[in-house]
Enzyme design. Structure first.
Site, short mmCIF file in Angstrom:
data_model
loop_
_atom_site.label_atom_id
_atom_site.label_comp_id
_atom_site.label_asym_id
_atom_site.label_seq_id
_atom_site.Cartn_x
_atom_site.Cartn_y
_atom_site.Cartn_z
CE LYS A 72 49.40 31.61 31.24
NZ LYS A 72 48.86 32.48 31.19
CB SER A 120 46.84 33.21 34.96
OG SER A 120 47.47 33.69 33.05
CB SER A 162 48.23 36.16 32.63
OG SER A 162 47.50 36.61 33.24
#
Length: 493
Positions: A74, A150, A174
């Site tokens: 990520k 996220s 997230s």
């Protein structure tokens, strides 16, 4: 290896093929890169392809439980030395990082071949993934909808079959929110079990943690074995179970007593399919011999918890903006409007902020009391279906008003215009369940047990007591055997 064969395996399955000599790491990497080229233009999950770095990894011996498996990290708090970590922000798009994050180094040590970085909202501050700098990521199951956030880029990449497992992190849901949106397993470890170093100590005072999203429970468990444990810069030396997490997946837990609820003060009328996800899990659990009881209300003050969470979140975001300005010399114009609005948390006093942070213990005590009677807490993961792309864009009048006020440095007035209230409602009302695990530091898990008639996944969410990761892994493994999901991916070509 053909693409259709590649997508049939989870991460450990691919590693097993490599170990047996049935396929090479290069062949797997070529499959993953081919998937990015053919699929990603339609979902926008990968914002940086790292061919050079992946090729370099393939020149070295690969060892570990995931040796040879392609992997995505990520683009937030998962730094790869020499490359930028944009955190979804224009301000950081071109700033290279000096060293690997601890979790990235552990993934490399586990034999994973890191070949790209996934999309995230600016600073991970939203439950959707629509950053201005990289554009919106789309849900592979319904490209008109968000994959959540996220860790939305990672979840979309896994759900579409680009990779079987990908890096994620979780400061308010997230990992679990995108896992639910995309039909995946998402485990948020408890506070302190996985390190955030060496650059960070305890992001958001320990509320934010590192992990993965995956299609299979065993990949999630094996990844926790890879990541768990302190390091020299950690604040704690966490206790670990005698057995590996992976060894727990095939062992059914003892009969459990589980309390569940869906109605909250933040969202008193959750979507029928959100409730159905919880009830699907409850039925499967009952069939497996567990006891599930409907609660009259949440076993903690959910309204107060969410107020405290948002105050701490917005204040932390203000600090984060200021820290990026110090590092880069940039101005406010390098940040998105919504980020600047949320950073009004800077107007909170130090006492108010500490009250929000110290108030966490009230919720810890409430959960501890709940766990004297019950083994786990069950809710939906989401209170609504995954929203449509652009659903949370400010209406034009509010957008113009906010820009004017921000530019005129009278942003405090925003408090009285309804803009902040709308953003708070947008950020929490559809995801009111996940913040509990972050605020209290307890482990939590989303599993994909329900699908709408239109083929959209919805998750069920479990919160466990302190040190309950092994129990969550056991229960998830039992549920996966009862209602299999690891074979499912969104075939978009």
């Amino acid at each position: 290896m053909r693409i259709d064969e590649y997508r049939q395996y989870d991460g450990l399955g691919l590693a097993g093929l490599v170990a047996a000599g049935d396929v090479t790491p290069r062949e797997l990497l070529d499959c993953a890169l081919a998937q990015v080229e053919s699929i990603d233009p339609r979902i926008n999950s990968v914002i940086r392809v790292m061919r050079e770095q992946a090729d370099d990894q393939l020149t070295r011996p690969l060892q570990g439980p995931f040796a040879g498996v392609p992997f995505l990290i990520k683009d937030l708090s998962q730094d790869y030395a020499g490359l930028p970590t944009s955190s979804g922000s224009r301000a950081l798009k071109n700033l290279p990082m000096p060293e690997h994050s601890t979790v990235v180094q552990r993934w490399l040590d586990a034999g994973l071949v890191i070949f790209g970085k996934t999309n995230t909202p600016e600073f991970g501050a939203k439950g959707i993934t629509e950053p201005a700098v990289h554009g919106a990521t789309r849900n592979p199951w319904d490209r008109s909808r968000t994959p959540g956030g996220s860790s939305g880029g990672s979840a979309a990449a896994v759900a579409s079959g680009i990779v079987p497992v990908a890096g994620a992190n979780d400061g308010g849901g997230s990992i679990r929110i995108p896992a639910s949106c995309c039909g995946l397993v998402g485990l948020k470890p408890g506070r302190g079990l996985v390190p955030s170093g060496p650059t960070f100590g305890e992001p958001m005072h320990g509320a934010a943690v590192q992990g993965v999203v995956s299609r299979s429970v065993r990949d999630t468990a094996a990844m926790l074995d890879v990541l768990a444990g302190g390091e020299a810069t950690s604040g704690y030396l966490p206790a670990r179970p005698d057995e590996t997490f992976l060894s727990r997946v095939d062992k059914d837990p003892k009969p459990l007593r589980i309390g569940m609820y869906a109605v909250t003060s933040v969202n008193p009328s959750p979507h029928p399919h959100a409730v159905a996800a919880m009830e699907s899990a409850a039925k499967a659990l009952t069939d497996l011999g567990h006891t599930v009881e409907l609660l009259d209300a949440p076993p903690y003050d959910d309204a107060n918890l969410n107020r405290e969470f948002l105050l701490a979140w917005f204040t932390y975001l203000a600090w984060e903006m200021d820290e990026v300005k110090r590092r880069t010399g940039c101005g406010d114009d390098r940040f998105e409007r919504d980020t600047r609005i949320m950073a009004l948390g800077r107007s909170a006093s130090g006492v108010d902020y500490l009250e929000a942070v110290e108030g966490r213990h009230v919720h810890v005590r409430a959960l501890a009391t709940f766990f004297e009677t019950y083994d786990l807490l069950l809710t939906p993961t989401l209170a609504e279906l995954p929203p449509k792309i652009g659903a949370f864009d400010l209406a034009k009048p509010l957008e113009l008003a906010s820009e004017l006020l921000l530019r005129s440095r009278t942003a405090g007035i925003l408090r009285y215009t309804g803009i902040v209230d709308q953003m708070i409602d947008d950020n929490i009302s559809w995801i009111p369940y996940t913040q509990l695990g972050n605020v209290t530091g307890r482990p939590a898990l989303s599993v994909p047990v329900h699908w709408t008639p239109e083929g959209l996944p919805m998750g069920a969410h479990f919160t466990a007591p302190l040190g309950g990761e092994a129990l969550l892994v056991q229960l998830a493994g039992q549920l996966e055997r009862a209602v299999p999901w690891a074979h499912r991916y969104a075939d978009i070509g």
